[in-house]
Design a protein around this motif. Structure first.
Motif, PDB file in Angstrom:
ATOM      1  N   ARG A 235      12.601  40.346 -17.379  1.00 45.39           N
ATOM      2  CA  ARG A 235      12.573  40.607 -15.937  1.00 45.39           C
ATOM      3  C   ARG A 235      13.542  41.714 -15.608  1.00 45.39           C
ATOM      4  N   PHE A 236      13.185  42.539 -14.629  1.00 42.74           N
ATOM      5  CA  PHE A 236      14.144  43.460 -14.012  1.00 42.74           C
ATOM      6  C   PHE A 236      14.334  42.970 -12.592  1.00 42.74           C
ATOM      7  N   GLY A 237      15.415  42.272 -12.320  1.00 39.02           N
ATOM      8  CA  GLY A 237      15.564  41.640 -11.012  1.00 39.02           C
ATOM      9  C   GLY A 237      14.478  40.594 -10.845  1.00 39.02           C
TER      10      GLY A 237
ATOM     11  N   THR B 278       0.640  53.599 -26.959  1.00 34.56           N
ATOM     12  CA  THR B 278      -0.140  54.712 -26.423  1.00 34.56           C
ATOM     13  C   THR B 278      -0.901  54.221 -25.205  1.00 34.56           C
ATOM     14  N   HIS B 279      -1.357  55.152 -24.356  1.00 34.62           N
ATOM     15  CA  HIS B 279      -2.305  54.702 -23.349  1.00 34.62           C
ATOM     16  C   HIS B 279      -3.681  55.304 -23.599  1.00 34.62           C
ATOM     17  N   ASP B 280      -3.820  55.921 -24.801  1.00 33.30           N
ATOM     18  CA  ASP B 280      -5.084  56.561 -25.168  1.00 33.30           C
ATOM     19  C   ASP B 280      -5.857  55.621 -26.095  1.00 33.30           C
TER      20      ASP B 280
ATOM     21  N   VAL C 286       8.727  41.144 -13.009  1.00 34.32           N
ATOM     22  CA  VAL C 286       8.502  40.750 -14.399  1.00 34.32           C
ATOM     23  C   VAL C 286       7.834  41.913 -15.119  1.00 34.32           C
ATOM     24  N   ALA C 287       8.546  42.528 -16.074  1.00 36.94           N
ATOM     25  CA  ALA C 287       7.976  43.670 -16.787  1.00 36.94           C
ATOM     26  C   ALA C 287       7.161  43.191 -17.971  1.00 36.94           C
ATOM     27  N   VAL C 288       7.648  42.168 -18.662  1.00 34.74           N
ATOM     28  CA  VAL C 288       6.926  41.585 -19.797  1.00 34.74           C
ATOM     29  C   VAL C 288       6.889  40.085 -19.567  1.00 34.74           C
TER      30      VAL C 288
ATOM     31  N   GLY D 268      -2.393  50.215 -22.954  1.00 35.22           N
ATOM     32  CA  GLY D 268      -2.487  49.715 -21.588  1.00 35.22           C
ATOM     33  C   GLY D 268      -2.092  50.802 -20.623  1.00 35.22           C
ATOM     34  N   SER D 269      -2.336  50.564 -19.347  1.00 34.18           N
ATOM     35  CA  SER D 269      -2.075  51.629 -18.384  1.00 34.18           C
ATOM     36  C   SER D 269      -0.576  51.741 -18.116  1.00 34.18           C
ATOM     37  N   SER D 270      -0.188  52.778 -17.404  1.00 34.69           N
ATOM     38  CA  SER D 270       1.225  53.078 -17.172  1.00 34.69           C
ATOM     39  C   SER D 270       1.918  51.924 -16.443  1.00 34.69           C
ATOM     40  N   GLY D 271       3.108  51.574 -16.918  1.00 34.93           N
ATOM     41  CA  GLY D 271       3.876  50.543 -16.238  1.00 34.93           C
ATOM     42  C   GLY D 271       3.519  49.122 -16.622  1.00 34.93           C
ATOM     43  N   CYS D 272       2.703  48.947 -17.675  1.00 36.55           N
ATOM     44  CA  CYS D 272       2.281  47.589 -18.009  1.00 36.55           C
ATOM     45  C   CYS D 272       3.273  46.889 -18.930  1.00 36.55           C
ATOM     46  N   GLY D 273       4.322  47.594 -19.342  1.00 35.52           N
ATOM     47  CA  GLY D 273       5.361  46.920 -20.116  1.00 35.52           C
ATOM     48  C   GLY D 273       5.372  47.257 -21.597  1.00 35.52           C
ATOM     49  N   LYS D 274       4.701  48.319 -21.993  1.00 35.62           N
ATOM     50  CA  LYS D 274       4.639  48.671 -23.411  1.00 35.62           C
ATOM     51  C   LYS D 274       6.013  49.087 -23.941  1.00 35.62           C
ATOM     52  N   SER D 275       6.631  50.056 -23.231  1.00 35.56           N
ATOM     53  CA  SER D 275       7.941  50.522 -23.700  1.00 35.56           C
ATOM     54  C   SER D 275       8.959  49.395 -23.671  1.00 35.56           C
ATOM     55  N   THR D 276       8.892  48.584 -22.640  1.00 40.14           N
ATOM     56  CA  THR D 276       9.833  47.465 -22.539  1.00 40.14           C
ATOM     57  C   THR D 276       9.707  46.555 -23.752  1.00 40.14           C
ATOM     58  N   THR D 277       8.472  46.242 -24.141  1.00 44.79           N
ATOM     59  CA  THR D 277       8.254  45.401 -25.319  1.00 44.79           C
ATOM     60  C   THR D 277       8.886  46.037 -26.553  1.00 44.79           C
TER      61      THR D 277
ATOM     62  N   ASP E 103       6.932  55.315 -29.490  1.00 45.78           N
ATOM     63  CA  ASP E 103       6.558  55.223 -28.083  1.00 45.78           C
ATOM     64  C   ASP E 103       5.861  56.511 -27.654  1.00 45.78           C
ATOM     65  N   GLU E 104       4.551  56.464 -27.600  1.00 47.40           N
ATOM     66  CA  GLU E 104       3.728  57.630 -27.257  1.00 47.40           C
ATOM     67  C   GLU E 104       4.229  58.887 -27.949  1.00 47.40           C
ATOM     68  N   PRO E 105       4.279  58.878 -29.280  1.00 46.85           N
ATOM     69  CA  PRO E 105       4.879  60.020 -29.966  1.00 46.85           C
ATOM     70  C   PRO E 105       4.021  61.278 -29.884  1.00 46.85           C
TER      71      PRO E 105
ATOM     72  N   ILE F 212      11.056  58.256 -29.406  1.00 49.76           N
ATOM     73  CA  ILE F 212      11.225  57.936 -27.987  1.00 49.76           C
ATOM     74  C   ILE F 212      10.215  58.691 -27.147  1.00 49.76           C
ATOM     75  N   GLN F 213       9.744  58.004 -26.097  1.00 48.11           N
ATOM     76  CA  GLN F 213       8.736  58.589 -25.215  1.00 48.11           C
ATOM     77  C   GLN F 213       9.154  59.970 -24.715  1.00 48.11           C
ATOM     78  N   SER F 214      10.418  60.113 -24.298  1.00 47.07           N
ATOM     79  CA  SER F 214      10.855  61.403 -23.744  1.00 47.07           C
ATOM     80  C   SER F 214      11.523  62.272 -24.812  1.00 47.07           C
TER      81      SER F 214
HETATM   82  N1  LIG Z   1      15.483  49.810 -16.379  1.00 47.39           N
HETATM   83  C1  LIG Z   1      14.533  49.306 -15.551  1.00 47.39           C
HETATM   84  N2  LIG Z   1      14.885  48.804 -14.357  1.00 47.39           N
HETATM   85  C2  LIG Z   1      13.958  48.278 -13.522  1.00 47.39           C
HETATM   86  N3  LIG Z   1      12.643  48.237 -13.797  1.00 47.39           N
HETATM   87  C3  LIG Z   1      12.225  48.740 -14.973  1.00 47.39           C
HETATM   88  C4  LIG Z   1      13.140  49.305 -15.904  1.00 47.39           C
HETATM   89  N4  LIG Z   1      12.451  49.721 -16.984  1.00 47.39           N
HETATM   90  C5  LIG Z   1      11.150  49.436 -16.726  1.00 47.39           C
HETATM   91  N5  LIG Z   1      11.012  48.840 -15.531  1.00 47.39           N
HETATM   92  C6  LIG Z   1       9.754  48.378 -14.947  1.00 47.39           C
HETATM   93  O1  LIG Z   1       9.089  47.605 -15.896  1.00 47.39           O
HETATM   94  C7  LIG Z   1       7.718  47.868 -15.905  1.00 47.39           C
HETATM   95  C8  LIG Z   1       7.252  48.220 -17.295  1.00 47.39           C
HETATM   96  O2  LIG Z   1       7.847  49.441 -17.686  1.00 47.39           O
HETATM   97  P1  LIG Z   1       7.534  50.126 -19.080  1.00 47.39           P
HETATM   98  O3  LIG Z   1       8.446  51.266 -19.218  1.00 47.39           O
HETATM   99  O4  LIG Z   1       7.579  49.092 -20.148  1.00 47.39           O
HETATM  100  O5  LIG Z   1       6.052  50.633 -18.875  1.00 47.39           O
HETATM  101  P2  LIG Z   1       5.105  51.387 -19.928  1.00 47.39           P
HETATM  102  O6  LIG Z   1       3.993  50.472 -20.235  1.00 47.39           O
HETATM  103  O7  LIG Z   1       5.881  51.885 -21.066  1.00 47.39           O
HETATM  104  O8  LIG Z   1       4.557  52.584 -19.048  1.00 47.39           O
HETATM  105  P3  LIG Z   1       4.296  54.123 -19.460  1.00 47.39           P
HETATM  106  O9  LIG Z   1       2.976  54.191 -20.136  1.00 47.39           O
HETATM  107  O10 LIG Z   1       4.277  54.828 -18.147  1.00 47.39           O
HETATM  108  O11 LIG Z   1       5.424  54.537 -20.320  1.00 47.39           O
HETATM  109  C9  LIG Z   1       7.487  48.980 -14.891  1.00 47.39           C
HETATM  110  O12 LIG Z   1       6.971  48.409 -13.715  1.00 47.39           O
HETATM  111  C10 LIG Z   1       8.847  49.540 -14.644  1.00 47.39           C
HETATM  112  O13 LIG Z   1       8.964  49.959 -13.305  1.00 47.39           O
END
Ligand SMILES: Nc1ncnc2c1ncn2[C@@H]1O[C@H](COP(=O)(O)OP(=O)(O)OP(=O)(O)O)[C@@H](O)[C@H]1O
Ligand SMILES: [Mg+2]
Lengths: 315, 386
Positions: free
Chosen positions: A10-12, A193-195, A15-17, A34-43, A160-162, A81-83
């Motif tokens: 959780r972020f606050g 990836t999102h592709d 729920v990211a994952v 999965g689409s952007s923001g679905c929690g891939k990088s977080t995982t 992460d999306e290399p 890293i993604q960036s």
């Molecule tokens: N440090 C953080 N603080 C608060 N919220 C975060 C933080 N990092 C990620 N999130 C939130 O968690 C969710 C998942 O983020 P994540 O980076 O895992 O997405 P993603 O699947 O990798 O997306 P993308 O394809 O755009 O990289 C998003 O809604 C994001 O806003």
């Protein structure tokens, strides 16, 4: 082997994952899509402890990662890293050599490894190695990022999306390269990836994510044939999933092989045994033929493939 | 190096015209019957005769012509011309002394007029502008400055300028001068060094503990707002009391006046720019880069020394640069509480209305500040990622 058991982050309040379970076998390539923001990088970042998990368990080879020393854990996990996140004050060579340096490899071994990786990723060890990151194009920087992840010869790769910032051709080349490396080295890989095409191409198994949950975790073929929900169906694209299925298998799998390979006239558009059935079908349609000769990488005629064989292979 | 012709610059002709106006309208030099009485001024023509007037006017005209179309060759010519002009400028005063100094009076002396300073100022500006447009290498810039400084030094030590008021003031105080130089440098550089160490620690504490940020920044900003003279004065009482209570402090030279309060005040002033720059530099290291370091398996110490510190260093050095220049200037004021340094000459000169004694204190102070600026800028430039 990497196991995620009921992992939540959780972020606050957000729920990211959300309570995901995922097992990645040794030597397997698991693609999170999965689409952007679905929690891939977080995982991904929870696996190398860049982010602490809120609840659940993550085990690597049966050991909870929270019991391991975080630096030692990460030294054994290549991370792209993604960036890209290259160190701006270091040359390309020093960037790639960072993990070997941290592992205290002798300088010679490290330098050899660096130029080997530069060559592998289509960069020039002589000219590119001494550049600084700001002198690279986005695509070159990403390749350096991948090289840096591979440099320490880790058992586990987190990517992460290399290939996100690359043009179609370079991307295709690097995907091939990645498959080749994978056949040799068999690293346990988690690839984000999102592709969906990239996922189908590289994955042993794909985990489709949506809003922090894993919707389906299965082989590319099973995902195409039996999508678990409308979301997955949409992701893979209803219109051409048959073609995508053809894309999963190579001509070598279905063709009739000659007893002896023979040298022959090179044709304009040749079909190789490593090409996918999808490519074979495309050539057949284009040339309006029922049967095509198949060549090896070395250019020898090794067999032939008919339209029936193709369609049966895809079915 | 530029191959093509640059668009004409309006700056150079404008500066040349300004120099032209100043050198004709203002006095080039002054003849004083003794060190206190203000003397009679002489313009360019009166001071150096038609020869000097023609040479100076012709030179400025040539600059204007060259600046109309800047080919690489002309850049070279301009740099050469301006450097030579600056190097040779003291000769104007020598000619002036030769022509106008009354020979029978032992106290008569030559003062430098506003016209001379303006000419030097505009020549230097033109030279800087040309070097900048030419994208001159650091080495060329450095050599040019060195040539000019050495040449002025050489001219000043020649017999021809011994009647210059400034040089007479120096000759009377050669020992005090080197003493002042040592004191000035050790006070300002010592304060910078000590405050650098303190500031680094404070900035680190602020980076580690967000809670400390506001109070610490508030404190160092507050110290910066006290007028310097007041701060020097305010320290006299507590330090005086301290040294009266513990006599062994006096043997160390710690008293209400002198170097101790000056040093404390200088450190207090130096803290703000140092702390602010160090803190900002460390905080502004891009998050993805730190993240990458951590992701590659660096521990916090390695992240700090291999990633954060090298990336922050140019901004930290910038803080040291600002602080050093400021400290060199403030040390001059510290002479008021008996700290010594070049300020001594300035305040003595002000008291005796001897302007050239003021200059004897002010010029080296300015020169030290410029030198510190140049050295630290070069260092910063070298450290910045290319
Ligand atoms: N440090 C953080 N603080 C608060 N919220 C975060 C933080 N990092 C990620 N999130 C939130 O968690 C969710 C998942 O983020 P994540 O980076 O895992 O997405 P993603 O699947 O990798 O997306 P993308 O394809 O755009 O990289 C998003 O809604 C994001 O806003
Ligand atoms: Mg992401």
């Amino acid at each position: 082997m990497i196991e995620l058991k009921g992992v939540t982050r959780r972020f606050g309040d957000a729920v990211a994952v959300d309570n995901i379970n995922l097992t990645i076998e040794t030597g397997e390539v698991c693609v999170l899509v999965g689409s952007s923001g679905c929690g891939k990088s977080t995982t991904l970042r929870m696996i190398n402890r860049l982010l602490p998990r809120t609840s659940g368990e993550i085990l690597v080879d049966g050991e909870d990662i929270n019991n391991a020393d975080p630096e030692a854990l990460r030294l054994n996990m290549g991370y792209a890293i993604q960036s890209t996140g290259l160190f701006p004050h270091w040359t390309v060579a020093r960037n790639i050599g960072v993990v070997p340096d941290l592992l205290k490899w002798p300088a010679r071994k490290r330098d050899e490894r660096v130029s080997e990786l530069l060559t592998l990723l289509g960069l020039d060890p002589a000219t590119d190695a001494i550049k600084y990151p700001h002198q690279l194009s986005g695509g070159q920087a990403q390749r350096v990022g991948v090289a840096r992840a591979l440099a320490g010869d880790p058992n586990i790769l987190l990517m992460d999306e290399p290939f996100g910032a690359l043009d179609a051709i370079t991307r295709e080349n690097l995907q091939q390269e990645m498959l080749r490396i994978q056949r040799h080295l068999n690293k346990t890989t988690v690839f984000v990836t999102h592709d969906i095409d990239e996922a189908l191409k590289l994955a042993t198994r794909i985990a489709v994510m949506d809003q922090g949950r894993i919707i389906q975790h299965d082989t590319p073929e099973a995902i195409l044939r039996r999508p678990a929900s409308a979301f997955v169906e949409n992701l893979i694209g209803k219109g051409d999933r048959g073609l995508k299925l053809l894309g999963l298998r190579t001509v070598g799998d279905v063709m009739a092989r000659h007893l002896l390979p023979s040298q022959s006239e090179p044709l304009v558009e040749v079909l190789k045994e490593t090409d996918s059935l999808r490519v074979a079908l495309s050539i057949m349609v284009w040339q309006n033929s029922d049967e095509l000769p198949v060549f090896s990488e070395a250019g020898e005629a090794v067999g032939k493939v008919t339209r029936e064989q193709l369609l049966q292979g895809g079915a | 190096m530029p191959v093509s012709t640059k668009p004409p610059t309006r700056v150079l002709p404008a500066l040349a015209l300004a120099a032209f106006a100043c050198v004709w309208l203002l006095d080039l030099g002054v003849v004083q019957p003794n060190r206190i009485v203000s003397g009679t001024g002489y313009g360019l023509y009166a001071a150096t005769g038609w020869f000097g007037a023609v040479v100076v006017s012709f030179l400025l005209a040539v600059v204007i012509v060259l600046a109309t179309r800047l080919t690489p060759k002309r850049f070279g010519a301009l740099i050469l011309l301006l450097t030579t002009a600056l190097m040779a400028q003291p000769l104007l005063l020598e000619v002036f002394a030769l022509r106008k100094l009354p020979e029978d009076s032992a106290y008569a002396r030559i003062g430098i007029g506003a016209g001379f300073w303006c000419l030097a100022f505009f020549l230097a500006l033109m030279l800087l502008e040309t070097l900048g447009r030419y994208k001159a290498s650091r080495r060329l810039q450095f050599s040019v400055v060195l040539l000019v400084v050495v040449s002025w030094w050489f001219c000043a030590s020649r017999e021809g300028l011994s009647s210059l008021s400034l040089i007479r003031e120096y000759a009377n105080r050669a020992d005090q001068f080197s003493q002042a130089l040592t004191t000035h440098l050790s006070l300002s550089l010592g304060a910078v060094a000590i405050s650098a160490v303190l500031a680094f620690g404070l900035a680190l504490a602020m980076v580690r503990r967000e809670r400390l940020r506001r109070p610490l920044l508030g404190l160092v900003s507050f110290m910066q707002t006290i007028p310097s003279l007041a701060l020097f004065g305010l320290l006299i009482a507590p330090l005086g009391a301290l040294s009266a209570a513990y006599p062994f402090l006096q043997t160390l030279g710690i008293r209400g006046i002198g170097w101790a309060p000056a040093m404390l005040a200088l450190i207090a002033y130096s803290l703000l720019p140092m702390v602010r720059n160090t803190y900002v530099a460390l905080m502004e290291v891009p998050e993805p880069v730190v993240d990458a370091g951590r992701g590659m398996g660096m521990n916090e110490r390695q992240i700090f020394f291999k990633v954060k510190l090298p990336l922050a260093l140019p901004v930290i050095i910038e803080g040291v640069r600002i602080t050093t220049i400021q400290a060199i200037g403030l040390t001059a004021v510290a002479a008021l509480i008996g700290a010594g340094g070049f300020g001594t000459f300035i305040f003595q000169g002000l008291g005796q209305a001897a302007m050239d004694l003021v200059l004897l204190g002010a010029l080296p102070t300015v020169f030290l500040a410029l030198a510190a600026d140049a050295i630290l800028s070069a260092l910063k430039f070298q450290r910045a990622p290319r």
